[in-house]
Design an enzyme around this catalytic site. Structure first.
Site, PDB file in Angstrom:
ATOM      1  N   ASP A  39     -53.523 -13.435  58.744  1.00 62.56           N
ATOM      2  CA  ASP A  39     -52.682 -14.337  57.945  1.00 62.56           C
ATOM      3  C   ASP A  39     -51.207 -14.077  58.173  1.00 62.56           C
ATOM      4  OD1 ASP A  39     -55.123 -14.222  55.389  1.00 62.56           O
ATOM      5  OD2 ASP A  39     -54.451 -16.010  56.463  1.00 62.56           O
ATOM      6  N   MET A  41     -47.450 -14.956  57.541  1.00 62.46           N
ATOM      7  CA  MET A  41     -46.637 -15.606  56.502  1.00 62.46           C
ATOM      8  C   MET A  41     -45.161 -15.309  56.750  1.00 62.46           C
ATOM      9  SD  MET A  41     -48.949 -14.625  53.215  1.00 62.46           S
ATOM     10  CE  MET A  41     -50.683 -15.081  53.168  1.00 62.46           C
ATOM     11  N   HIS A  71     -53.948 -17.477  61.577  1.00 55.69           N
ATOM     12  CA  HIS A  71     -53.627 -18.545  60.635  1.00 55.69           C
ATOM     13  C   HIS A  71     -52.124 -18.514  60.414  1.00 55.69           C
ATOM     14  CE1 HIS A  71     -53.983 -19.975  56.139  1.00 55.69           C
ATOM     15  NE2 HIS A  71     -53.275 -20.811  56.883  1.00 55.69           N
ATOM     16  N   MET A 142     -58.121 -24.929  53.243  1.00 54.99           N
ATOM     17  CA  MET A 142     -57.687 -23.943  52.250  1.00 54.99           C
ATOM     18  C   MET A 142     -58.341 -24.249  50.912  1.00 54.99           C
ATOM     19  SD  MET A 142     -55.808 -21.869  53.854  1.00 54.99           S
ATOM     20  CE  MET A 142     -55.347 -20.889  52.424  1.00 54.99           C
TER      21      MET A 142
HETATM   22  C1  DX5 Z   1     -54.125 -17.042  51.727  1.00 52.45           C
HETATM   23  C2  DX5 Z   1     -54.797 -16.625  53.018  1.00 52.45           C
HETATM   24  C3  DX5 Z   1     -56.252 -16.272  52.837  1.00 52.45           C
HETATM   25  C4  DX5 Z   1     -56.455 -15.077  51.933  1.00 52.45           C
HETATM   26  C5  DX5 Z   1     -57.918 -14.918  51.599  1.00 52.45           C
HETATM   27  O1  DX5 Z   1     -52.902 -17.691  52.014  1.00 52.45           O
HETATM   28  O2  DX5 Z   1     -54.724 -17.686  53.956  1.00 52.45           O
HETATM   29  O3  DX5 Z   1     -56.817 -15.982  54.121  1.00 52.45           O
HETATM   30  O4  DX5 Z   1     -55.986 -13.914  52.553  1.00 52.45           O
HETATM   31  O5  DX5 Z   1     -58.013 -13.865  50.677  1.00 52.45           O
HETATM   32  P1  DX5 Z   1     -59.136 -13.910  49.532  1.00 52.45           P
HETATM   33  O6  DX5 Z   1     -60.456 -13.979  50.252  1.00 52.45           O
HETATM   34  O7  DX5 Z   1     -58.932 -12.632  48.775  1.00 52.45           O
HETATM   35  O8  DX5 Z   1     -58.879 -15.149  48.721  1.00 52.45           O
HETATM   36 ZN    ZN Z   2     -55.842 -17.469  55.950  1.00 49.77          ZN
END
Ligand code: DX5
Ligand code: ZN
Length: 231
Positions: A39, A41, A71, A142
């Site tokens: 992930d 960000m 992602h 999502m």
């Molecule tokens: C949120 C991320 C998800 C998150 C999932 O923005 O894209 O991949 O890390 O974490 P859980 O499974 O704890 O919701």
């Molecule tokens: Zn993600």
């Protein structure tokens, strides 16, 4: 790679112990993870800041034996597509709202040798990406608002999963249908029954003491005959 009925579990390292990231990745892969979800960000597209291509490169060099499922929660995307492709990404998915030219950004992912995906936030309709659905190796839906692990699954997304599954099947596309956010052992079967085949799980895996036991329990729930599944 372990696939039961072609269903992939992709642990999100956002919930891993960052002081032992390499060991954590080794442990979930040994426990049966099919991909590692990464992930990214930028504290611009989402209100959080995580890690960049250098961390993915370090993991790739460590010799992770499963695909790295990147992602991108970043804006703009094109520059980082190239950097993550160079760092060793297998899949690169981005949010269509974060690219001025969605088709061009998808082509860039493919030109750099990666599998391409788009990510739809809970309120973003499937119609936004329908013109390029045939180009997607993976469609990521999502089920939380992006930016943080440990959030609650948003139930209305299940309808979008069903719609996406119907579209993929209608056009007989090889596109993987991935769901991301708030997936737990007590809701994953409903998400699979709605048509998802790839499941991102962060806190539901890294928040447990025994990853092999956790993944085995998840596989058991996914493969149980319909009549015996949890109520
Ligand atoms: C949120 C991320 C998800 C998150 C999932 O923005 O894209 O991949 O890390 O974490 P859980 O499974 O704890 O919701
Ligand atoms: Zn993600």
């Amino acid at each position: 790679m372990q696939v039961s009925n072609n269903q992939f579990i992709a642990p999100s390292i956002l919930s891993a112990d960052f002081t032992r990231l390499g060991e954590e990745v080794d442990a979930v892969v040994a426990a049966g993870a099919d991909m590692i979800h990464f992930d990214v960000m930028d504290n611009h597209y989402v209100p959080n800041l995580s890690f960049g291509p250098m961390v993915l490169r370090a993991l790739a060099r460590r010799g992770v034996s499963v695909p790295l499922d990147v992602h991108l929660m970043v804006e703009p995307v094109d520059e980082l597509i190239g950097q993550f492709a160079d760092a060793g990404a297998s899949f690169i998915s981005f949010h269509p709202e974060a690219s001025r030219h969605i088709d061009r950004s998808l082509e860039l992912v493919k030109q750099r040798g990666c599998k391409a995906g788009l990510v739809l936030n809970p309120a973003t309709p499937l119609s936004l990406i329908e013109p390029v659905l045939h180009k997607l190796d993976i469609l990521l839906l999502m089920s939380v608002n992006p930016g943080f692990g440990g959030q609650a699954f948003i139930p209305y997304v299940l309808d979008k999963v069903r719609q996406a599954r119907a579209l993929i099947d209608e056009y007989s596309l090889p596109t993987r249908l991935e769901v991301d956010g708030g997936i737990k052992i007590d809701n994953i079967r409903a998400i699979a029954d709605a048509g998802a085949d790839t499941f991102v799980m962060g806190s539901a895996i890294f928040g447990t003491p025994d990853y092999a036991q956790t993944l085995a329990s998840i596989r058991q729930v996914l493969s149980a005959p319909a009549e015996f599944r949890l109520a």
